[in-house]
Write a protein that holds these residues in place. Structure first.
Motif, PDB file in Angstrom:
ATOM      1  N   GLN A  59      -8.933  -4.866   0.308  1.00 41.81           N
ATOM      2  CA  GLN A  59      -7.885  -5.640   0.946  1.00 41.81           C
ATOM      3  C   GLN A  59      -6.805  -4.711   1.475  1.00 41.81           C
ATOM      4  O   GLN A  59      -6.352  -3.794   0.788  1.00 41.81           O
ATOM      5  CB  GLN A  59      -7.279  -6.620  -0.072  1.00 41.81           C
ATOM      6  CG  GLN A  59      -6.204  -7.518   0.490  1.00 41.81           C
ATOM      7  CD  GLN A  59      -5.772  -8.553  -0.540  1.00 41.81           C
ATOM      8  OE1 GLN A  59      -6.550  -8.948  -1.396  1.00 41.81           O
ATOM      9  NE2 GLN A  59      -4.528  -8.977  -0.464  1.00 41.81           N
ATOM     10  N   ARG A  60      -6.417  -4.918   2.720  1.00 42.34           N
ATOM     11  CA  ARG A  60      -5.321  -4.159   3.300  1.00 42.34           C
ATOM     12  C   ARG A  60      -3.992  -4.634   2.724  1.00 42.34           C
ATOM     13  O   ARG A  60      -3.793  -5.821   2.483  1.00 42.34           O
ATOM     14  CB  ARG A  60      -5.308  -4.333   4.819  1.00 42.34           C
ATOM     15  CG  ARG A  60      -6.484  -3.656   5.530  1.00 42.34           C
ATOM     16  CD  ARG A  60      -6.267  -2.176   5.618  1.00 42.34           C
ATOM     17  NE  ARG A  60      -7.374  -1.495   6.275  1.00 42.34           N
ATOM     18  CZ  ARG A  60      -7.387  -0.187   6.476  1.00 42.34           C
ATOM     19  NH1 ARG A  60      -6.383   0.560   6.065  1.00 42.34           N
ATOM     20  NH2 ARG A  60      -8.408   0.377   7.072  1.00 42.34           N
ATOM     21  N   CYS A  61      -3.072  -3.677   2.508  1.00 42.63           N
ATOM     22  CA  CYS A  61      -1.779  -4.043   1.964  1.00 42.63           C
ATOM     23  C   CYS A  61      -0.763  -2.979   2.364  1.00 42.63           C
ATOM     24  O   CYS A  61      -1.089  -2.013   3.057  1.00 42.63           O
ATOM     25  CB  CYS A  61      -1.847  -4.188   0.436  1.00 42.63           C
ATOM     26  SG  CYS A  61      -2.349  -2.674  -0.408  1.00 42.63           S
ATOM     27  N   GLY A  62       0.488  -3.144   1.936  1.00 40.46           N
ATOM     28  CA  GLY A  62       1.526  -2.163   2.216  1.00 40.46           C
ATOM     29  C   GLY A  62       2.084  -2.292   3.622  1.00 40.46           C
ATOM     30  O   GLY A  62       1.673  -3.153   4.403  1.00 40.46           O
ATOM     31  N   PRO A  63       3.014  -1.408   3.959  1.00 44.02           N
ATOM     32  CA  PRO A  63       3.636  -1.440   5.294  1.00 44.02           C
ATOM     33  C   PRO A  63       2.601  -1.293   6.400  1.00 44.02           C
ATOM     34  O   PRO A  63       1.822  -0.345   6.416  1.00 44.02           O
ATOM     35  CB  PRO A  63       4.597  -0.236   5.268  1.00 44.02           C
ATOM     36  CG  PRO A  63       4.868   0.008   3.811  1.00 44.02           C
ATOM     37  CD  PRO A  63       3.601  -0.364   3.102  1.00 44.02           C
ATOM     38  N   GLY A  64       2.585  -2.261   7.306  1.00 40.04           N
ATOM     39  CA  GLY A  64       1.642  -2.215   8.404  1.00 40.04           C
ATOM     40  C   GLY A  64       0.191  -2.311   7.994  1.00 40.04           C
ATOM     41  O   GLY A  64      -0.701  -1.927   8.752  1.00 40.04           O
ATOM     42  N   ASN A  65      -0.049  -2.810   6.781  1.00 39.83           N
ATOM     43  CA  ASN A  65      -1.421  -2.913   6.253  1.00 39.83           C
ATOM     44  C   ASN A  65      -2.160  -1.572   6.318  1.00 39.83           C
ATOM     45  O   ASN A  65      -3.363  -1.514   6.547  1.00 39.83           O
ATOM     46  CB  ASN A  65      -2.221  -3.975   7.007  1.00 39.83           C
ATOM     47  CG  ASN A  65      -1.818  -5.382   6.609  1.00 39.83           C
ATOM     48  OD1 ASN A  65      -1.394  -5.617   5.476  1.00 39.83           O
ATOM     49  ND2 ASN A  65      -1.917  -6.314   7.547  1.00 39.83           N
ATOM     50  N   ALA A  66      -1.421  -0.490   6.083  1.00 37.03           N
ATOM     51  CA  ALA A  66      -2.001   0.855   6.197  1.00 37.03           C
ATOM     52  C   ALA A  66      -2.674   1.309   4.910  1.00 37.03           C
ATOM     53  O   ALA A  66      -3.387   2.312   4.904  1.00 37.03           O
ATOM     54  CB  ALA A  66      -0.910   1.856   6.587  1.00 37.03           C
ATOM     55  N   GLU A  67      -2.470   0.571   3.806  1.00 37.60           N
ATOM     56  CA  GLU A  67      -3.037   0.979   2.534  1.00 37.60           C
ATOM     57  C   GLU A  67      -4.215   0.083   2.165  1.00 37.60           C
ATOM     58  O   GLU A  67      -4.315  -1.057   2.621  1.00 37.60           O
ATOM     59  CB  GLU A  67      -1.972   0.903   1.434  1.00 37.60           C
ATOM     60  CG  GLU A  67      -0.779   1.812   1.689  1.00 37.60           C
ATOM     61  CD  GLU A  67       0.306   1.637   0.633  1.00 37.60           C
ATOM     62  OE1 GLU A  67       0.067   0.881  -0.339  1.00 37.60           O
ATOM     63  OE2 GLU A  67       1.384   2.225   0.781  1.00 37.60           O
ATOM     64  N   LEU A  68      -5.115   0.627   1.335  1.00 44.74           N
ATOM     65  CA  LEU A  68      -6.269  -0.125   0.855  1.00 44.74           C
ATOM     66  C   LEU A  68      -6.156  -0.352  -0.640  1.00 44.74           C
ATOM     67  O   LEU A  68      -5.742   0.532  -1.381  1.00 44.74           O
ATOM     68  CB  LEU A  68      -7.569   0.633   1.147  1.00 44.74           C
ATOM     69  CG  LEU A  68      -8.151   0.532   2.555  1.00 44.74           C
ATOM     70  CD1 LEU A  68      -9.318   1.484   2.695  1.00 44.74           C
ATOM     71  CD2 LEU A  68      -8.599  -0.891   2.851  1.00 44.74           C
ATOM     72  N   LYS A  69      -6.549  -1.534  -1.061  1.00 40.15           N
ATOM     73  CA  LYS A  69      -6.563  -1.855  -2.483  1.00 40.15           C
ATOM     74  C   LYS A  69      -7.861  -2.583  -2.800  1.00 40.15           C
ATOM     75  O   LYS A  69      -8.261  -3.503  -2.079  1.00 40.15           O
ATOM     76  CB  LYS A  69      -5.373  -2.734  -2.855  1.00 40.15           C
ATOM     77  CG  LYS A  69      -5.307  -3.074  -4.341  1.00 40.15           C
ATOM     78  CD  LYS A  69      -4.079  -3.911  -4.648  1.00 40.15           C
ATOM     79  CE  LYS A  69      -3.983  -4.235  -6.134  1.00 40.15           C
ATOM     80  NZ  LYS A  69      -2.822  -5.077  -6.451  1.00 40.15           N
ATOM     81  N   LEU A  70      -8.544  -2.131  -3.839  1.00 44.05           N
ATOM     82  CA  LEU A  70      -9.772  -2.786  -4.266  1.00 44.05           C
ATOM     83  C   LEU A  70      -9.397  -3.955  -5.176  1.00 44.05           C
ATOM     84  O   LEU A  70      -8.818  -3.760  -6.240  1.00 44.05           O
ATOM     85  CB  LEU A  70     -10.671  -1.794  -5.010  1.00 44.05           C
ATOM     86  CG  LEU A  70     -12.095  -2.250  -5.302  1.00 44.05           C
ATOM     87  CD1 LEU A  70     -12.880  -2.411  -4.017  1.00 44.05           C
ATOM     88  CD2 LEU A  70     -12.791  -1.249  -6.208  1.00 44.05           C
ATOM     89  N   THR A  71      -9.697  -5.153  -4.733  1.00 46.19           N
ATOM     90  CA  THR A  71      -9.283  -6.363  -5.432  1.00 46.19           C
ATOM     91  C   THR A  71     -10.480  -7.053  -6.064  1.00 46.19           C
ATOM     92  O   THR A  71     -11.525  -7.200  -5.419  1.00 46.19           O
ATOM     93  CB  THR A  71      -8.593  -7.345  -4.463  1.00 46.19           C
ATOM     94  OG1 THR A  71      -7.490  -6.672  -3.848  1.00 46.19           O
ATOM     95  CG2 THR A  71      -8.082  -8.576  -5.199  1.00 46.19           C
ATOM     96  N   TRP A  72     -10.343  -7.460  -7.315  1.00 45.10           N
ATOM     97  CA  TRP A  72     -11.398  -8.198  -8.009  1.00 45.10           C
ATOM     98  C   TRP A  72     -11.206  -9.691  -7.763  1.00 45.10           C
ATOM     99  O   TRP A  72     -10.162 -10.272  -8.072  1.00 45.10           O
ATOM    100  CB  TRP A  72     -11.339  -7.903  -9.500  1.00 45.10           C
ATOM    101  CG  TRP A  72     -12.278  -8.736 -10.331  1.00 45.10           C
ATOM    102  CD1 TRP A  72     -11.950  -9.745 -11.177  1.00 45.10           C
ATOM    103  CD2 TRP A  72     -13.708  -8.614 -10.406  1.00 45.10           C
ATOM    104  NE1 TRP A  72     -13.071 -10.267 -11.766  1.00 45.10           N
ATOM    105  CE2 TRP A  72     -14.164  -9.593 -11.318  1.00 45.10           C
ATOM    106  CE3 TRP A  72     -14.630  -7.785  -9.793  1.00 45.10           C
ATOM    107  CZ2 TRP A  72     -15.516  -9.742 -11.622  1.00 45.10           C
ATOM    108  CZ3 TRP A  72     -15.978  -7.940 -10.102  1.00 45.10           C
ATOM    109  CH2 TRP A  72     -16.400  -8.912 -11.007  1.00 45.10           C
ATOM    110  N   ILE A  73     -12.204 -10.304  -7.140  1.00 42.83           N
ATOM    111  CA  ILE A  73     -12.187 -11.753  -6.914  1.00 42.83           C
ATOM    112  C   ILE A  73     -12.903 -12.399  -8.091  1.00 42.83           C
ATOM    113  O   ILE A  73     -14.099 -12.190  -8.290  1.00 42.83           O
ATOM    114  CB  ILE A  73     -12.899 -12.116  -5.596  1.00 42.83           C
ATOM    115  CG1 ILE A  73     -12.293 -11.322  -4.432  1.00 42.83           C
ATOM    116  CG2 ILE A  73     -12.804 -13.609  -5.356  1.00 42.83           C
ATOM    117  CD1 ILE A  73     -10.821 -11.564  -4.232  1.00 42.83           C
TER     118      ILE A  73
END
Length: 255
Positions: free
Chosen positions: A219-233
């Motif tokens: 999932q993209r996140c952070g300012p301008g969606n410049a960061e990546l985060k692995l999210t557990w659904i």
């Protein structure tokens, strides 16, 4: 959890009495690295060997002990033909990082991240043999590989889990206890250990119907969606409901 040094390969090998095993592994890893990058000069090969010795013998490299719940989650991270190796750019580009991942009691992954290269030394032991199985892998972001050997896959999974999620990290200094005898942890070794646990298994489907298994999503996140985060659904039930479980553990896959 009671952590005993000689029960975990990655900790046992740090004992001075086992230094010869790590030195042998360093020579094996240095030769493989030199061949992979095309190093032929004697002086450069010597530098590579010294680097590998530091890599394996450094007592200050964090020892990440993966608990069983964490290993269950890590095994669900898919690293296949469609995996985007660029995800590793979330690791610092101009910083060298070292990780010792204790994958169970009989396997350790030594990972070095340096200048957009990931070098992994995989050591395993077997109950029926005193020998240590050795394998190495090297991947570079400039090469954009599409096929990954088992050592690389396991290392990428561990790195993604540690750096792109929010795992529970429990710092245990050498000889220290945390919690009660029944539910706490005791590090009976001479080395600090970081317990890596998972808290994604707090939800479990308890209804009948069509169950959607838990899975990961980048999932993209952070300012301008410049960061990546692995999210557990978390797993969920279509046409049903979800509630807190009475026991721990990841939900089982369904056919």
């Amino acid at each position: 959890m009671h952590i005993i040094e000689n029960q975990y390969l990655g900790l046992a090998l740090k004992n001075p009495a086992r230094a010869a095993v790590l030195k042998d592994a360093a020579v094996f890893a240095a030769n493989a690295y030199a061949e992979a990058v095309g190093v032929s000069e004697v002086a450069t090969k010597r530098d590579v060997l010294n680097r590998m010795l530091l890599f394996l013998l450094n007592p200050y490299t964090p020892n990440y002990l993966l608990t069983e719940p964490a290993q269950q989650v890590i095994s669900r991270i898919k690293v296949g033909d469609l995996f985007d190796i660029e995800i590793l750019r979330t690791l610092p580009e101009n910083k060298t990082l070292f990780y010792n991942f204790l994958v169970g009691k009989d396997r350790v992954l030594y990972c070095e991240w340096n200048k957009n290269e990931l070098y992994v030394i995989d050591l395993q032991r077997y109950a029926d043999s005193p020998a240590i199985k050795r394998s190495v892998s090297l991947i570079s972001l400039t090469a954009s590989p599409k096929l990954f050997d088992p050592t690389t896959v396991e290392a990428i999974r561990c790195l993604m889990f540690l750096n792109l999620t929010a795992p529970e990290l429990i710092q245990l200094a050498a000889g220290k206890k945390l919690g009660t005898r029944a539910q706490g942890h005791y590090n009976a070794t001479s080395l600090p250990v970081v317990l890596v646990d998972s808290t994604w298994n707090k939800y479990l489907v308890r209804t009948e119907g069509f169950e959607v298994s838990g899975h990961f999503r980048l999932q993209r996140c952070g300012p301008g969606n410049a960061e990546l985060k692995l999210t557990w659904i978390k797993p969920y039930q279509k046409h049903g409901y979800v509630r807190l479980p009475k026991t721990e553990g990841l939900p089982k896959e369904t056919a």
